[in-house]
Design a protein around this motif. Structure first.
Motif, PDB file in Angstrom:
ATOM      1  N   GLY A 251       0.795  -1.221   0.000  1.00 14.78           N
ATOM      2  CA  GLY A 251       0.000   0.000   0.000  1.00 14.78           C
ATOM      3  C   GLY A 251       0.823   1.265   0.000  1.00 14.78           C
ATOM      4  O   GLY A 251       0.299   2.359  -0.270  1.00 14.78           O
ATOM      5  N   LYS A 252       2.127   1.155   0.289  1.00 19.12           N
ATOM      6  CA  LYS A 252       2.989   2.334   0.315  1.00 19.12           C
ATOM      7  C   LYS A 252       3.540   2.693  -1.064  1.00 19.12           C
ATOM      8  O   LYS A 252       4.113   3.761  -1.241  1.00 19.12           O
ATOM      9  N   LEU A 253       3.387   1.777  -2.016  1.00 17.53           N
ATOM     10  CA  LEU A 253       4.029   1.958  -3.314  1.00 17.53           C
ATOM     11  C   LEU A 253       3.038   2.359  -4.389  1.00 17.53           C
ATOM     12  O   LEU A 253       1.839   2.124  -4.285  1.00 17.53           O
ATOM     13  N   LYS A 254       3.581   2.933  -5.458  1.00 16.22           N
ATOM     14  CA  LYS A 254       2.793   3.235  -6.645  1.00 16.22           C
ATOM     15  C   LYS A 254       3.723   3.206  -7.850  1.00 16.22           C
ATOM     16  O   LYS A 254       4.950   3.370  -7.730  1.00 16.22           O
ATOM     17  N   GLU A 255       3.156   2.971  -9.001  1.00 16.70           N
ATOM     18  CA  GLU A 255       3.948   2.888 -10.229  1.00 16.70           C
ATOM     19  C   GLU A 255       4.619   4.224 -10.523  1.00 16.70           C
ATOM     20  O   GLU A 255       4.056   5.288 -10.287  1.00 16.70           O
ATOM     21  N   MET A 257       7.556   5.116  -9.102  1.00 18.30           N
ATOM     22  CA  MET A 257       8.488   5.468  -8.033  1.00 18.30           C
ATOM     23  C   MET A 257       9.897   5.006  -8.395  1.00 18.30           C
ATOM     24  O   MET A 257      10.083   3.982  -9.050  1.00 18.30           O
ATOM     25  N   ILE A 278       2.740  -3.091 -10.035  1.00 20.28           N
ATOM     26  CA  ILE A 278       2.469  -3.686  -8.731  1.00 20.28           C
ATOM     27  C   ILE A 278       1.203  -4.519  -8.903  1.00 20.28           C
ATOM     28  O   ILE A 278       0.163  -3.992  -9.292  1.00 20.28           O
ATOM     29  N   PRO A 280      -2.215  -6.308  -8.783  1.00 19.96           N
ATOM     30  CA  PRO A 280      -3.456  -5.963  -8.077  1.00 19.96           C
ATOM     31  C   PRO A 280      -3.950  -7.077  -7.166  1.00 19.96           C
ATOM     32  O   PRO A 280      -4.823  -6.861  -6.336  1.00 19.96           O
TER      33      PRO A 280
END
Length: 400
Positions: A251-255, A257, A278, A280
């Motif tokens: 939940g801390k990551l996103k595409e 980064m 990431i 789903p």
């Protein structure tokens, strides 16, 4: 006589009393010395000032962005293999050749087709000869005015038709002969460069694997069968990181980064990267939910990175500059007014330890930031030393 007896007993009791007194003094002294020595044996650590990164760690490996498996279009036996693992190949380069094993049923069919074509040619030639004679006669009669022009044109058309039938029969014979040659050898001489018996690379890149040998039997790729892989080819200049992360970190990551790719086989060399995917949906791995993650790998230095290297992907979420950091394992807690209050034990000048409450900041799971309570010069008691700490303590005692 009684007085002498009494005096002997008194001496014995006195000696025993002195002996027990000495034992008591020695025991007390041992305990004092033991406690004093013990207080000096506690290992201590100091806080350090350095930058602290709050990061997510993904474990995985390095894989080519696109790996192509080269498969044959015909079944047979490998006659030659012209490449080996690690070779650079270009698109269209010859990889291997395949020797066709003739199918007896197909050979018989092709031979029968040749015989039928030869019979058709023989009949067509007879028809052409007869038609030429008839046309010559019709031409003579037409010149004499015996037959009409329409009859002459009809005779001419019949001659052309029989000649065309003869040509078709010859073409069918050539086709049947070529088909027999293809069934036997897999190609005809004029199409040898395009023959399906020649397996060529579909892309430019590096040969990663050659799982077959000369003499191995192979199956062609079709809609019912994946076929035998002759070799796999990939562009090692286009690599990506594939790994997994824990559900608590997903939940801390996103595409998009930024990511640091650390490859252990290259002496922990770090390469820049970027998160591209990431998953789903997570997967259960030994009772822990893991999410797949992918990222680009930027090899700006041009290092030779082999496919399959194990790697760690570090995604930095935030960074604290010049933070006072302490090993989080040294922090203890006690209930104060219903709340867990953190504290450490600080060594005093007399060798004793004093409880000092501290205020904590960010943590990376190993070190924790100290906002107040101690400074970098304080010696903190290691109350739960690890095996490594115990070895360090023994080494310290040996020097002293």
């Amino acid at each position: 006589m009684k007085k002498k007896k009494f005096t002997a007993k008194k001496v014995i009791y006195t000696i025993l009393g002195v002996f027990f007194l000495l034992l008591l003094i020695m025991g007390i002294r041992y305990l004092v010395n033991s406690n004093s020595k013990k207080s000096e044996q506690f290992l201590t650590k100091k806080a350090v000032v350095q930058n602290m990164d709050d990061k997510v760690l993904a474990t995985g490996d390095i894989v080519p962005r696109e790996e192509i498996e080269i498969k044959p279009n015909v079944a047979g036996i490998i006659d030659k293999i012209l490449v080996k693992e690690g070779d650079k190949v270009s698109q269209g380069q010859l990889i291997a050749t395949i020797k066709i094993i003739p199918n007896l049923s197909q050979v018989n069919d092709a031979q029968q087709q040749i015989r039928n074509s030869q019979l058709q040619i023989s009949n067509a030639k007879m028809n052409v000869d007869n038609q030429q004679k008839q046309f010559a006669m019709q031409q003579k009669l037409y010149s004499q005015g015996v037959i009409s022009k329409q009859e002459f044109i009809t005779a001419q058309q019949q001659l052309v038709s029989t000649q065309q039938a003869y040509k078709n029969a010859v073409q069918q014979l050539n086709t049947a002969q070529k088909q027999l040659q293809i069934v036997r050898t897999g190609a005809t001489p004029e199409l040898q460069s395009l023959a399906s018996t020649q397996v060529r690379s579909k892309v430019s890149g590096t040969v990663l694997e050659v799982p077959v040998k000369v003499g191995s039997q192979v199956i062609e790729a079709n809609s019912f069968n994946a076929g035998t892989t002759i070799c796999s080819v990939a562009d090692l200049n286009s690599l990506q990181f594939k790994g997994t992360i824990d559900e608590a970190q997903a939940g801390k990551l996103k595409e998009g980064m930024e990511m640091n790719i650390v490859i252990g086989a290259l002496q922990n060399k770090t390469f820049k990267g970027k998160v591209t995917m990431i998953a789903p949906k997570g997967t259960d791995s030994n009772g822990t939910i893991k999410f797949n993650i992918e990222g680009d790998v930027y090899n700006d230095s041009g290092d030779y990175i082999r496919a399959g290297y194990s790697a760690n992907g570090e995604i930095i979420l935030s960074s604290v500059k010049n933070a006072l950091l302490l090993d989080e394992a040294l922090i203890q807690y006690e209930k104060v007014k219903g709340e867990d209050k953190p504290y450490v034990e600080v060594k005093q000048k007399d060798g004793s330890f004093k409880k000092v409450y501290v205020k904590l900041g960010a943590s990376d799971g190993i070190n924790v930031q100290i906002l107040s309570g101690i400074d970098k010069n304080d010696e903190i008691k290691v109350w739960n030393p690890s095996d490594k700490d115990k070895e360090a303590l023994k080494a310290k005692e040996g020097k002293s």
